[in-house]
Design a protein around this motif. Structure first.
Motif, PDB file in Angstrom:
ATOM      1  N   ASN A 101      55.594  54.736  14.263  1.00 16.02           N
ATOM      2  CA  ASN A 101      54.722  53.599  14.569  1.00 16.02           C
ATOM      3  C   ASN A 101      54.952  52.434  13.621  1.00 16.02           C
ATOM      4  O   ASN A 101      54.934  51.262  14.037  1.00 16.02           O
ATOM      5  CB  ASN A 101      53.256  54.037  14.522  1.00 16.02           C
ATOM      6  N   ILE A 102      55.151  52.726  12.347  1.00 11.70           N
ATOM      7  CA  ILE A 102      55.383  51.654  11.368  1.00 11.70           C
ATOM      8  C   ILE A 102      56.702  50.945  11.654  1.00 11.70           C
ATOM      9  O   ILE A 102      56.762  49.709  11.676  1.00 11.70           O
ATOM     10  CB  ILE A 102      55.374  52.231   9.935  1.00 11.70           C
ATOM     11  N   VAL A 103      57.757  51.708  11.903  1.00 11.29           N
ATOM     12  CA  VAL A 103      59.076  51.120  12.166  1.00 11.29           C
ATOM     13  C   VAL A 103      59.050  50.273  13.428  1.00 11.29           C
ATOM     14  O   VAL A 103      59.550  49.133  13.451  1.00 11.29           O
ATOM     15  CB  VAL A 103      60.154  52.214  12.272  1.00 11.29           C
ATOM     16  N   VAL A 104      58.470  50.797  14.505  1.00  7.88           N
ATOM     17  CA  VAL A 104      58.420  50.064  15.779  1.00  7.88           C
ATOM     18  C   VAL A 104      57.602  48.783  15.637  1.00  7.88           C
ATOM     19  O   VAL A 104      57.994  47.724  16.145  1.00  7.88           O
ATOM     20  CB  VAL A 104      57.833  50.960  16.890  1.00  7.88           C
ATOM     21  N   THR A 105      56.480  48.860  14.923  1.00  7.03           N
ATOM     22  CA  THR A 105      55.636  47.672  14.737  1.00  7.03           C
ATOM     23  C   THR A 105      56.362  46.605  13.923  1.00  7.03           C
ATOM     24  O   THR A 105      56.330  45.410  14.266  1.00  7.03           O
ATOM     25  CB  THR A 105      54.322  48.055  14.035  1.00  7.03           C
ATOM     26  N   LEU A 106      57.023  47.014  12.856  1.00  2.00           N
ATOM     27  CA  LEU A 106      57.749  46.044  12.028  1.00  2.00           C
ATOM     28  C   LEU A 106      58.926  45.433  12.778  1.00  2.00           C
ATOM     29  O   LEU A 106      59.193  44.225  12.657  1.00  2.00           O
ATOM     30  CB  LEU A 106      58.233  46.719  10.744  1.00  2.00           C
ATOM     31  N   LEU A 107      59.618  46.232  13.573  1.00  2.00           N
ATOM     32  CA  LEU A 107      60.718  45.697  14.385  1.00  2.00           C
ATOM     33  C   LEU A 107      60.199  44.656  15.374  1.00  2.00           C
ATOM     34  O   LEU A 107      60.821  43.598  15.560  1.00  2.00           O
ATOM     35  CB  LEU A 107      61.420  46.825  15.126  1.00  2.00           C
ATOM     36  N   ASP A 108      59.072  44.944  15.987  1.00  5.81           N
ATOM     37  CA  ASP A 108      58.492  43.996  16.942  1.00  5.81           C
ATOM     38  C   ASP A 108      57.996  42.741  16.232  1.00  5.81           C
ATOM     39  O   ASP A 108      58.125  41.631  16.750  1.00  5.81           O
ATOM     40  CB  ASP A 108      57.352  44.656  17.709  1.00  5.81           C
ATOM     41  N   TYR A 109      57.444  42.924  15.034  1.00  9.14           N
ATOM     42  CA  TYR A 109      56.954  41.782  14.257  1.00  9.14           C
ATOM     43  C   TYR A 109      58.088  40.828  13.904  1.00  9.14           C
ATOM     44  O   TYR A 109      57.956  39.607  14.055  1.00  9.14           O
ATOM     45  CB  TYR A 109      56.268  42.283  12.988  1.00  9.14           C
ATOM     46  N   PHE A 110      59.208  41.373  13.434  1.00  9.36           N
ATOM     47  CA  PHE A 110      60.333  40.518  13.048  1.00  9.36           C
ATOM     48  C   PHE A 110      61.079  39.971  14.271  1.00  9.36           C
ATOM     49  O   PHE A 110      61.703  38.913  14.187  1.00  9.36           O
ATOM     50  CB  PHE A 110      61.292  41.292  12.148  1.00  9.36           C
ATOM     51  N   SER A 111      61.009  40.668  15.394  1.00  8.47           N
ATOM     52  CA  SER A 111      61.665  40.193  16.619  1.00  8.47           C
ATOM     53  C   SER A 111      60.825  39.154  17.349  1.00  8.47           C
ATOM     54  O   SER A 111      61.362  38.236  17.973  1.00  8.47           O
ATOM     55  CB  SER A 111      61.947  41.372  17.563  1.00  8.47           C
ATOM     56  N   LEU A 164      45.223  56.315  12.826  1.00 11.03           N
ATOM     57  CA  LEU A 164      45.096  55.767  11.474  1.00 11.03           C
ATOM     58  C   LEU A 164      46.057  54.607  11.251  1.00 11.03           C
ATOM     59  O   LEU A 164      45.651  53.537  10.756  1.00 11.03           O
ATOM     60  CB  LEU A 164      45.363  56.868  10.443  1.00 11.03           C
ATOM     61  N   ILE A 165      47.305  54.770  11.619  1.00 11.23           N
ATOM     62  CA  ILE A 165      48.285  53.692  11.426  1.00 11.23           C
ATOM     63  C   ILE A 165      47.943  52.487  12.284  1.00 11.23           C
ATOM     64  O   ILE A 165      48.087  51.336  11.853  1.00 11.23           O
ATOM     65  CB  ILE A 165      49.709  54.194  11.741  1.00 11.23           C
ATOM     66  N   THR A 166      47.457  52.744  13.503  1.00  8.01           N
ATOM     67  CA  THR A 166      47.047  51.641  14.375  1.00  8.01           C
ATOM     68  C   THR A 166      45.929  50.832  13.739  1.00  8.01           C
ATOM     69  O   THR A 166      45.954  49.593  13.736  1.00  8.01           O
ATOM     70  CB  THR A 166      46.589  52.175  15.740  1.00  8.01           C
ATOM     71  N   PHE A 177      57.420  58.755  28.931  1.00  6.50           N
ATOM     72  CA  PHE A 177      58.585  59.414  29.504  1.00  6.50           C
ATOM     73  C   PHE A 177      59.844  59.360  28.643  1.00  6.50           C
ATOM     74  O   PHE A 177      60.844  59.989  28.972  1.00  6.50           O
ATOM     75  CB  PHE A 177      58.880  58.822  30.886  1.00  6.50           C
ATOM     76  N   ILE A 178      59.793  58.615  27.547  1.00  7.53           N
ATOM     77  CA  ILE A 178      60.959  58.557  26.650  1.00  7.53           C
ATOM     78  C   ILE A 178      60.587  58.996  25.231  1.00  7.53           C
ATOM     79  O   ILE A 178      61.178  59.934  24.690  1.00  7.53           O
ATOM     80  CB  ILE A 178      61.570  57.139  26.627  1.00  7.53           C
ATOM     81  N   VAL A 179      59.601  58.323  24.624  1.00  2.00           N
ATOM     82  CA  VAL A 179      59.249  58.603  23.227  1.00  2.00           C
ATOM     83  C   VAL A 179      58.636  59.996  23.079  1.00  2.00           C
ATOM     84  O   VAL A 179      59.048  60.772  22.211  1.00  2.00           O
ATOM     85  CB  VAL A 179      58.285  57.530  22.682  1.00  2.00           C
ATOM     86  N   TYR A 180      57.653  60.319  23.911  1.00  2.00           N
ATOM     87  CA  TYR A 180      56.988  61.615  23.794  1.00  2.00           C
ATOM     88  C   TYR A 180      57.941  62.790  23.997  1.00  2.00           C
ATOM     89  O   TYR A 180      57.879  63.775  23.242  1.00  2.00           O
ATOM     90  CB  TYR A 180      55.812  61.702  24.759  1.00  2.00           C
TER      91      TYR A 180
END
Length: 281
Positions: free
Chosen positions: A84-94, A206-208, A242-245
């Motif tokens: 979750n942290i990696v995906v959020t930061l990637l989206d933030y910088f993108s 929690l991370i959310t 259907f992909i991440v889970y």
């Protein structure tokens, strides 16, 4: 899951508006703490019911192992938290235009204290109730594993219908909620314990709460970032389900050497007396 707002929804009031009014009056940290504290009572009540009405130890609701395996909890927690942290930061910088820096040290520190103490209690109640108590009870009634998996997943997802996200994003987001119920149920059945589901759910919420907030979500907090983009949901809600889970399940299956998927997900459930008879024979 914002169960406290269910009654408001039934009165046909705007949940998001009610939340905003409460936050304006009390502050987001107090509103969050008040709503999460209800789950302390729920969890204590569930444990009391299991221990003194069903005369069962809490461990029996938690795992089939001799002891609760906390290493499993932490593995799932760290896996989901890191993702979750990696995906959020990637989206933030993108897409920096979709985010606003929301960080304020003092209210954030209070948020950390509230979240670290109360969010795991909230998610633990949901896991113990749905994947523990309800799944075991339905399994004994249906005498199989797939009925409780399906029913608890739909009930779990359905209760999220009262969340303000559904109003903003539409009914399609229910695929995500129900799909989350399924993945938590599958890992519980395959691993024969709640430890992975407890870690997964705690990390996700929690991370959310600490990382990203928005004006239209169930958790409106003094998080680090605020999502200011126009809320919308389409077929992209299928990606986690259907992909991440499935990737998460694959990683866990390899690590814990899951096998006999058909039997564990679709097989029959034997009553305690039948199990005792088999042992005696």
């Amino acid at each position: 899951m914002a169960l406290n707002y269910a009654a408001v929804e039934f009165l046909e009031l705007d949940v998001a508006q009610v939340m905003q009014e409460e936050i304006a009056r009390k502050g987001s940290n107090r509103v969050l703490a008040e709503n999460l504290f209800a789950f302390v009572i729920f969890l204590a009540g569930l444990f009391f019911w299991v221990k003194y009405v069903h005369n069962q130890p809490i461990k029996a609701l938690t795992t089939s192992r001799k002891r609760v395996d906390w290493s499993r909890f932490w593995f799932a927690f760290l896996l989901v938290a890191a993702f979750n942290i990696v995906v959020t930061l990637l989206d933030y910088f993108s897409n920096p235009q979709d985010y606003q820096l929301n960080f304020q040290l003092e209210p954030f520190l209070y948020l950390v204290i509230i979240s670290v103490i109360l969010i795991p209690i909230q998610t633990s109640f949901e896991e113990y109730f749905f994947r523990g108590y309800l799944m075991q009870g339905l399994g004994l009634l249906a005498r199989n594993r797939w009925v409780p998996l399906v029913l608890t997943s739909f009930i779990f997802g359905g209760l999220h219908y009262f969340n303000p996200e559904v109003t903003k994003l539409g009914d399609i987001i229910m695929i995500y909620y129900i799909g989350t119920g399924f993945v938590l149920g599958i890992m519980t059945l395959m691993d024969e314990g709640l430890e992975l589901a407890l870690g997964f759910h705690a990390a996700n919420n929690l991370i959310t709460a600490l990382l990203v907030t928005a004006d239209w979500t169930a958790f409106q907090t003094h998080s680090i970032f605020k999502d200011v983009s126009e809320p919308s949901a389409g077929w992209d809600v299928l990606i986690p389900v259907f992909i991440v889970y499935p990737i998460f399940l694959f990683i866990m299956a390899k690590k814990y050497k899951w096998s006999n998927w058909r039997e564990k997900l679709l097989g029959k459930v034997k009553k305690p007396k039948e199990l005792q008879a088999e042992v005696a024979n």
